[in-house]
Motif scaffolding. Structure first.
Motif, PDB file in Angstrom:
ATOM      1  N   ASP A   1       0.836  -1.211   0.000  1.00 54.99           N
ATOM      2  CA  ASP A   1       0.000   0.000   0.000  1.00 54.99           C
ATOM      3  C   ASP A   1       0.867   1.256   0.000  1.00 54.99           C
ATOM      4  OD1 ASP A   1      -2.200  -1.569  -0.010  1.00 54.99           O
ATOM      5  OD2 ASP A   1      -2.643  -1.335   2.132  1.00 54.99           O
ATOM      6  N   GLN A   2       1.944   1.156   0.775  1.00 55.78           N
ATOM      7  CA  GLN A   2       2.830   2.316   0.890  1.00 55.78           C
ATOM      8  C   GLN A   2       3.515   2.612  -0.449  1.00 55.78           C
ATOM      9  OE1 GLN A   2       5.523   2.034   4.175  1.00 55.78           O
ATOM     10  NE2 GLN A   2       6.219   4.131   3.956  1.00 55.78           N
ATOM     11  N   GLU A   3       3.938   1.543  -1.092  1.00 52.73           N
ATOM     12  CA  GLU A   3       4.577   1.719  -2.402  1.00 52.73           C
ATOM     13  C   GLU A   3       3.571   2.276  -3.405  1.00 52.73           C
ATOM     14  OE1 GLU A   3       8.063  -1.595  -2.927  1.00 52.73           O
ATOM     15  OE2 GLU A   3       6.043  -2.351  -2.663  1.00 52.73           O
ATOM     16  N   GLU A   4       2.357   1.746  -3.349  1.00 54.60           N
ATOM     17  CA  GLU A   4       1.319   2.203  -4.273  1.00 54.60           C
ATOM     18  C   GLU A   4       1.047   3.689  -4.081  1.00 54.60           C
ATOM     19  OE1 GLU A   4      -2.236  -0.320  -4.818  1.00 54.60           O
ATOM     20  OE2 GLU A   4      -3.368   1.539  -4.640  1.00 54.60           O
ATOM     21  N   ASP A   5       0.979   4.065  -2.810  1.00 54.26           N
ATOM     22  CA  ASP A   5       0.738   5.467  -2.499  1.00 54.26           C
ATOM     23  C   ASP A   5       1.858   6.354  -3.053  1.00 54.26           C
ATOM     24  OD1 ASP A   5      -0.430   7.732  -1.027  1.00 54.26           O
ATOM     25  OD2 ASP A   5       1.399   7.568   0.154  1.00 54.26           O
ATOM     26  N   LEU A   6       3.070   5.859  -2.884  1.00 50.21           N
ATOM     27  CA  LEU A   6       4.236   6.584  -3.374  1.00 50.21           C
ATOM     28  C   LEU A   6       4.166   6.741  -4.884  1.00 50.21           C
ATOM     29  CD1 LEU A   6       6.425   7.561  -1.577  1.00 50.21           C
ATOM     30  CD2 LEU A   6       7.762   5.524  -2.070  1.00 50.21           C
ATOM     31  N   ILE A   7       3.793   5.672  -5.567  1.00 51.91           N
ATOM     32  CA  ILE A   7       3.692   5.703  -7.027  1.00 51.91           C
ATOM     33  C   ILE A   7       2.657   6.744  -7.445  1.00 51.91           C
ATOM     34  CG2 ILE A   7       3.066   4.396  -9.081  1.00 51.91           C
ATOM     35  CD1 ILE A   7       4.110   1.880  -7.592  1.00 51.91           C
ATOM     36  N   LEU A   8       1.512   6.724  -6.776  1.00 52.64           N
ATOM     37  CA  LEU A   8       0.450   7.675  -7.117  1.00 52.64           C
ATOM     38  C   LEU A   8       0.920   9.114  -6.954  1.00 52.64           C
ATOM     39  CD1 LEU A   8      -2.555   5.864  -5.429  1.00 52.64           C
ATOM     40  CD2 LEU A   8      -2.375   6.385  -7.859  1.00 52.64           C
ATOM     41  N   ARG A   9       1.595   9.352  -5.847  1.00 48.89           N
ATOM     42  CA  ARG A   9       2.055  10.723  -5.586  1.00 48.89           C
ATOM     43  C   ARG A   9       3.129  11.149  -6.580  1.00 48.89           C
ATOM     44  NH1 ARG A   9       1.621  12.758  -0.115  1.00 48.89           N
ATOM     45  NH2 ARG A   9      -0.063  11.679   0.927  1.00 48.89           N
ATOM     46  N   LEU A  10       4.054  10.250  -6.808  1.00 55.32           N
ATOM     47  CA  LEU A  10       5.152  10.587  -7.726  1.00 55.32           C
ATOM     48  C   LEU A  10       4.643  10.751  -9.151  1.00 55.32           C
ATOM     49  CD1 LEU A  10       7.923   8.290  -6.244  1.00 55.32           C
ATOM     50  CD2 LEU A  10       7.980  10.778  -6.392  1.00 55.32           C
ATOM     51  N   HIS A  11       3.658   9.939  -9.518  1.00 58.40           N
ATOM     52  CA  HIS A  11       3.112  10.072 -10.871  1.00 58.40           C
ATOM     53  C   HIS A  11       2.404  11.402 -11.034  1.00 58.40           C
ATOM     54  CE1 HIS A  11       0.423   9.423 -14.330  1.00 58.40           C
ATOM     55  NE2 HIS A  11       1.415   8.699 -14.792  1.00 58.40           N
ATOM     56  N   LYS A  12       1.724  11.798  -9.978  1.00 56.20           N
ATOM     57  CA  LYS A  12       1.036  13.094 -10.008  1.00 56.20           C
ATOM     58  C   LYS A  12       2.058  14.210 -10.245  1.00 56.20           C
ATOM     59  CE  LYS A  12      -2.845  15.071  -7.468  1.00 56.20           C
ATOM     60  NZ  LYS A  12      -3.612  15.036  -6.215  1.00 56.20           N
ATOM     61  N   LEU A  13       3.207  14.039  -9.629  1.00 55.75           N
ATOM     62  CA  LEU A  13       4.259  15.047  -9.687  1.00 55.75           C
ATOM     63  C   LEU A  13       5.078  14.971 -10.974  1.00 55.75           C
ATOM     64  CD1 LEU A  13       5.235  17.123  -7.563  1.00 55.75           C
ATOM     65  CD2 LEU A  13       6.979  15.469  -6.914  1.00 55.75           C
ATOM     66  N   LEU A  14       5.402  13.758 -11.395  1.00 57.58           N
ATOM     67  CA  LEU A  14       6.386  13.581 -12.478  1.00 57.58           C
ATOM     68  C   LEU A  14       5.785  13.115 -13.792  1.00 57.58           C
ATOM     69  CD1 LEU A  14       9.033  11.645 -10.348  1.00 57.58           C
ATOM     70  CD2 LEU A  14       9.191  14.013 -11.067  1.00 57.58           C
ATOM     71  N   GLY A  15       4.534  12.646 -13.766  1.00 57.87           N
ATOM     72  CA  GLY A  15       3.969  12.069 -14.982  1.00 57.87           C
ATOM     73  C   GLY A  15       4.575  10.704 -15.261  1.00 57.87           C
ATOM     74  N   ASN A  16       4.645  10.357 -16.556  1.00 52.97           N
ATOM     75  CA  ASN A  16       5.093   9.002 -16.924  1.00 52.97           C
ATOM     76  C   ASN A  16       6.611   8.844 -16.926  1.00 52.97           C
ATOM     77  OD1 ASN A  16       2.404   8.679 -17.340  1.00 52.97           O
ATOM     78  ND2 ASN A  16       2.539   8.274 -19.519  1.00 52.97           N
ATOM     79  N   ARG A  17       7.271   9.428 -15.982  1.00 53.47           N
ATOM     80  CA  ARG A  17       8.742   9.302 -15.936  1.00 53.47           C
ATOM     81  C   ARG A  17       9.079   8.132 -15.016  1.00 53.47           C
ATOM     82  NH1 ARG A  17      11.441  15.137 -16.073  1.00 53.47           N
ATOM     83  NH2 ARG A  17      13.173  13.857 -16.762  1.00 53.47           N
ATOM     84  N   TRP A  18       8.868   6.955 -15.585  1.00 54.91           N
ATOM     85  CA  TRP A  18       8.897   5.719 -14.792  1.00 54.91           C
ATOM     86  C   TRP A  18      10.238   5.458 -14.147  1.00 54.91           C
ATOM     87  CZ3 TRP A  18       4.109   5.187 -14.172  1.00 54.91           C
ATOM     88  CH2 TRP A  18       3.203   5.384 -15.210  1.00 54.91           C
ATOM     89  N   SER A  19      11.303   5.787 -14.821  1.00 58.97           N
ATOM     90  CA  SER A  19      12.613   5.493 -14.246  1.00 58.97           C
ATOM     91  C   SER A  19      12.871   6.373 -13.022  1.00 58.97           C
ATOM     92  CB  SER A  19      13.712   5.667 -15.277  1.00 58.97           C
ATOM     93  OG  SER A  19      13.745   6.985 -15.715  1.00 58.97           O
TER      94      SER A  19
END
Length: 195
Positions: A88-106
Motif C-alpha cells: 500500500d505504501q509503495e502504491e501510495d508513493l507511485i500515485l504521488r510521484l506520478h502526479k508530480l512527475l507524470g510518466n517518468r517511470w525510471s
DNA sequence: AACAACCTCAACCGCATCAGA
DNA sequence: GTCTGATGCGGTTGAGGTTGT
C-alpha cells in the motif's frame, strides 16, 4: 544542430535499425529467457560488470542483442529486486510521484528501492490508471449532483469510498528524502527548488 | 468442457541522449 | 565540432494465465 544534420542523423539511425533488424532475422534469439541463458548472463556480468552489453552478450555466448541482455539484467537478474506484491505504501508513493512527475517511470522507480521502471509502468497501466479513472469519475459525479439538498445514501457511500482512498494516502514515509531531486541532474533542479 | 474475453507482465521497438574517438 | 556506437527511456505488443459465460 541544423535541419540537414538532423536528417543525416535520422538516416543513419534508420540504417542502423535496418541492420539490427537483419541481425535479428538472421541469428538473434528473441522471446522468453531460459534459466540457462539467465545463468550465463549473470556469470558474465559477475566477471565483467554490467556495462558494454553487446560484449557481454557475445562473451556469454548468447544469441541476444545487448539491449535484451541489459533489460533482462535490470528487470529480473539484478540483485535486490523485489518481485510482486506492491505494498500500500509503495502504491501510495507511485500515485504521488506520478502526479508530480507524470510518466517518468525510471525516476519514479528510483524512489522505490528494488522496483524497476518496467514493473511500475506495468503496475500503473494494469491497476492504478483504472483506479484513478474510477476515482475521478466518482468525483465528477458528485460535483454534478451538488445542487441536491440531501445526499442519498449511495452518494454518501461513494464519498466514504473516496475518503478512504484519500486517507489511505496518508501513510508514513520520509518526505524530505522522497522529494530530494538534487541528485537527478539539472532538469529536475527546478523541482527541488520548487519543493 | 469449451470457448471467448479479459488481465498481467516480460520483452521488444523506436527514438533520444550520452560519451568517447 | 562531428561521427558513431552504447545506453536509457517510454510506449507497445503478445504469450500465457485467469475468469466469465
Amino acid at each position: 544542430m541544423t535541419e540537414e544534420d538532423s536528417v543525416k542523423r535520422k538516416v543513419k539511425q534508420v540504417e542502423g535499425d535496418i541492420n539490427e533488424a537483419e541481425n535479428v532475422r538472421n541469428r538473434v534469439n528473441k522471446g522468453a529467457w531460459t534459466a540457462e541463458e539467465d545463468q550465463k548472463l549473470a556469470e558474465v556480468i559477475a566477471i565483467h560488470g554490467a556495462k558494454r552489453w553487446k560484449t557481454i552478450a557475445a562473451k556469454a555466448g548468447l544469441n541476444r542483442c545487448g539491449k535484451s541482455c541489459r533489460l533482462r539484467w535490470l528487470n529480473y537478474l539484478r540483485p535486490n529486486i523485489k518481485r510482486g506484491n506492491i505494498s500500500d505504501q509503495e502504491e501510495d508513493l507511485i500515485l504521488r510521484l506520478h502526479k508530480l512527475l507524470g510518466n517518468r517511470w525510471s525516476l519514479i522507480a528510483g524512489r522505490l528501492p528494488g522496483r524497476t521502471d518496467n514493473e511500475i509502468k506495468n503496475y500503473w497501466n494494469s491497476h492504478l490508471s483504472k483506479k484513478m479513472n474510477q476515482h475521478s469519475e466518482k468525483e465528477s459525479d458528485i460535483l454534478k449532483r451538488k445542487g441536491c439538498k440531501r445526499k442519498v445514501d449511495t452518494e454518501l457511500r461513494e464519498e466514504e469510498t473516496s475518503q478512504e482512498f484519500e486517507s489511505s494516502s496518508n501513510l508514513e514515509f520520509d518526505v524530505d528524502n522522497l522529494f530530494d531531486f538534487s541528485n537527478e541532474g539539472p532538469d529536475l533542479e527546478w523541482m527541488s527548488k520548487f519543493l
